[in-house]
Design a protein around this motif. Sequence first.
Motif: not given
Length: 249
Positions: A109-113, A117-123, A219-224, A231-239
Amino acid sequence: MDAEEVEVVVAHSQRATLRVGDVFLKVDGDPAHAAVEVRAMSMAPVPTPTIRWHEPPVLAIAAVHGRELGRLGEPSSASPEAWRATGATVRRLHDAPLPPWPGRGLDDVVRELDAECTWLLAHDVLPTEVIRRNREIAEAALRPWRPVFVHGDLQPCHVFVDGDEVTGVIDWSEAAPGDAMFDLAVLTLGHEERLDDLLAGYGPDADRDVIRAWWSLRSLVASRWLIEHGFDPGAPGCELDVLRSRMRD
């Protein structure tokens, strides 16, 4: 005899689900997913769909009667009693004997997290401060846990209810030994107002702080994955909304 219409329920590069009448055909590129699903449904002491047949890579299951408990990004119209019944159903699952195959450990879990997070920041998916704050909140989930039989993807759209009764729980391909609070968090992600009802049925020993931490972690690990599979994790109420909302905590 009239031919049944074929409905595409979900389709992406890993799997597709089709509905033909009252039967769902799940086609998965990894046969291990269906194998786990079949074994998990045979072991779980909760209502599950009837398996019609299984010929890899296709698993055919019967439709479950009732309606979804809820759906991410939409208010749940299910009653408080239905949420309490769901909590009691999840508790029966968590009290059952462990499935014999391995689940994810804390190090996984720690490695995935960290990687996500690194991917979300880079993009530039979210502001740095939002990711940093949620990574901080997620720390509360990163502790040793006593493994229980978890569903592994217990979204409210995977729980069906008829009135105040749980009629079926679907999509068991992620079932494994795991953290009980993870299942409870996935059920209430984006439905925070339903947590009290869920826990009233589940029992008194749930850790609300850990559940809230899993809201951030999930929410952090599912978004990518969601973004890369259409899919759209940015839709209202989503991740991504869930991650932004944690800034107020």
